[in-house]
Design a protein around this motif. Structure first.
Motif, PDB file in Angstrom:
ATOM      1  N   ASP A  59      89.895  66.369-109.464  1.00  0.00           N
ATOM      2  CA  ASP A  59      89.168  66.335-108.202  1.00  0.00           C
ATOM      3  C   ASP A  59      88.192  67.497-108.142  1.00  0.00           C
ATOM      4  N   LEU A  60      86.977  67.205-107.717  1.00  0.00           N
ATOM      5  CA  LEU A  60      86.005  68.232-107.376  1.00  0.00           C
ATOM      6  C   LEU A  60      85.812  68.162-105.868  1.00  0.00           C
ATOM      7  N   VAL A  61      86.267  69.193-105.169  1.00  0.00           N
ATOM      8  CA  VAL A  61      86.172  69.258-103.710  1.00  0.00           C
ATOM      9  C   VAL A  61      85.081  70.254-103.341  1.00  0.00           C
ATOM     10  N   LEU A  62      84.065  69.778-102.631  1.00  0.00           N
ATOM     11  CA  LEU A  62      82.972  70.640-102.201  1.00  0.00           C
ATOM     12  C   LEU A  62      83.016  70.774-100.685  1.00  0.00           C
ATOM     13  N   ILE A  63      82.970  72.020-100.220  1.00  0.00           N
ATOM     14  CA  ILE A  63      83.031  72.318 -98.789  1.00  0.00           C
ATOM     15  C   ILE A  63      81.813  73.149 -98.425  1.00  0.00           C
ATOM     16  N   THR A  64      81.037  72.676 -97.456  1.00  0.00           N
ATOM     17  CA  THR A  64      79.864  73.418 -96.990  1.00  0.00           C
ATOM     18  C   THR A  64      79.965  73.595 -95.480  1.00  0.00           C
ATOM     19  N   PRO A  65      79.296  74.605 -94.931  1.00  0.00           N
ATOM     20  CA  PRO A  65      79.374  74.823 -93.481  1.00  0.00           C
ATOM     21  C   PRO A  65      78.732  73.672 -92.721  1.00  0.00           C
ATOM     22  N   GLU A  66      79.388  73.231 -91.679  1.00  0.00           N
ATOM     23  CA  GLU A  66      78.855  72.144 -90.872  1.00  0.00           C
ATOM     24  C   GLU A  66      77.550  72.564 -90.201  1.00  0.00           C
ATOM     25  N   GLY A  67      76.545  71.658 -90.252  1.00  0.00           N
ATOM     26  CA  GLY A  67      75.271  71.930 -89.604  1.00  0.00           C
ATOM     27  C   GLY A  67      74.318  72.773 -90.416  1.00  0.00           C
ATOM     28  N   VAL A  68      74.682  73.090 -91.656  1.00  0.00           N
ATOM     29  CA  VAL A  68      73.830  73.910 -92.522  1.00  0.00           C
ATOM     30  C   VAL A  68      73.404  73.075 -93.725  1.00  0.00           C
ATOM     31  N   PRO A  69      72.103  72.987 -94.047  1.00  0.00           N
ATOM     32  CA  PRO A  69      71.685  72.251 -95.246  1.00  0.00           C
ATOM     33  C   PRO A  69      72.381  72.812 -96.481  1.00  0.00           C
ATOM     34  N   SER A  70      72.960  71.937 -97.276  1.00  0.00           N
ATOM     35  CA  SER A  70      73.739  72.396 -98.423  1.00  0.00           C
ATOM     36  C   SER A  70      72.884  72.692 -99.647  1.00  0.00           C
ATOM     37  N   SER A  71      71.687  72.144 -99.701  1.00  0.00           N
ATOM     38  CA  SER A  71      70.842  72.307-100.881  1.00  0.00           C
ATOM     39  C   SER A  71      70.574  73.787-101.177  1.00  0.00           C
TER      40      SER A  71
END
Length: 272
Positions: A59-71
């Motif tokens: 599994d590759l789990v990616l977590i980014t802050p909500e409301g923030v562009p992940s790029s």
């Protein structure tokens, strides 16, 4: 005088002649240029990835802050403990904690967790989690328009793996451990039935290679009721890390959830 039949025949020949002198029919369309890497479309994504280094899918789990562009976000690897898996970081509440930290002023970054084993090192089998982190994960992140990992956070067995990863990547900006499962002697390590022999353990044990760690990048957290407390105190004494926090708690989820805000702040402030 041309007959009507002759006139029609001449017209047909003229039309065919015109067609023969026209541009040839176009060939197959050109292959389109590679598209831009695809950034995660949600604050949490989970994908199965084939890992040659581990000889299995993970599994590759990616977590980014909500409301923030992940790029283009910087990345912190997250290494789980023994018997756990990448999705454990979802159970610990990392998505909400990361979003909260960013809203409180921590510069945004992404957390990437993968499935590991064997204290995150090769132990003589055809399964090397450390090689997966070094040789495969960077391409997985690039394909999702994320920057290469420049920090690592590990819990328990993952703390061992994080310190081992830091030895091989001295340019990391942050190395955080929580309840790091370290061993002060070979009999202690042998009891875990993971390492192939004493030489294998000695080559990997972080406490035997503390001189290869950058103190200013290291943060150590451990509960005062944790069975690895004495080993983690030994790590702190040897490294003199930028941050060391010993507080009430044991080797359990409740303690790790409690320190998450401090760990995420420590990482985020060093990544940006």
């Amino acid at each position: 005088m041309l007959s009507r039949r002759g006139l029609l025949a001449g017209s047909t020949l003229a039309l065919l002649a015109g067609c023969s002198s026209a541009e040839p029919a176009p060939g197959p369309p050109p292959v389109p240029a590679p598209t831009r890497p695809s950034a995660p479309s949600a604050p949490v994504t989970v994908q199965r990835m084939p890992s040659a280094a581990r000889g299995t899918d993970v599994d590759l789990v990616l977590i980014t802050p909500e409301g923030v562009p992940s790029s283009g976000l910087p990345v912190c690897l997250a290494l789980h403990g023994r018997g756990a898996r990448a999705r454990t970081f979802l159970d610990l509440g990392v998505p909400a904690a990361l979003t909260r930290a960013v809203r409180e002023g921590v510069p945004p970054f992404a957390v990437a967790a993968v499935d590991g084993d064997h204290y995150w090192v090769g132990v003589g089998e055809d399964d090397d989690p450390q090689r997966m982190l070094t040789d495969e994960v960077p391409a997985w992140l690039t394909a999702r328009d994320l920057r290469p990992a420049s920090a690592v956070f590990g819990i328990s067995m993952g703390g061992f793996g994080a310190l081992r990863f830091a030895r091989a990547h001295p340019d990391l900006k942050a190395v955080a451990t929580a309840s790091a499962a370290l061993f002060v002697s070979w009999p202690d390590a042998r009891s875990r039935k993971v390492f192939s022999d004493e030489a294998n353990w000695r080559a990997e044990e972080p406490l035997l290679h503390t001189g290869e760690l950058r103190p200013d990048a290291v943060g150590v957290w451990c509960g005062e009721s944790d069975p690895f407390l004495s080993a983690d105190r030994k790590l702190v004494k040897a490294v003199s890390p930028a941050v060391s926090r010993f507080s009430p708690g044991g080797h359990q989820d409740e303690y790790w959830r409690g320190i998450l805000p401090d760990v995420l702040k420590f990482v985020g402030q060093r990544l940006n």
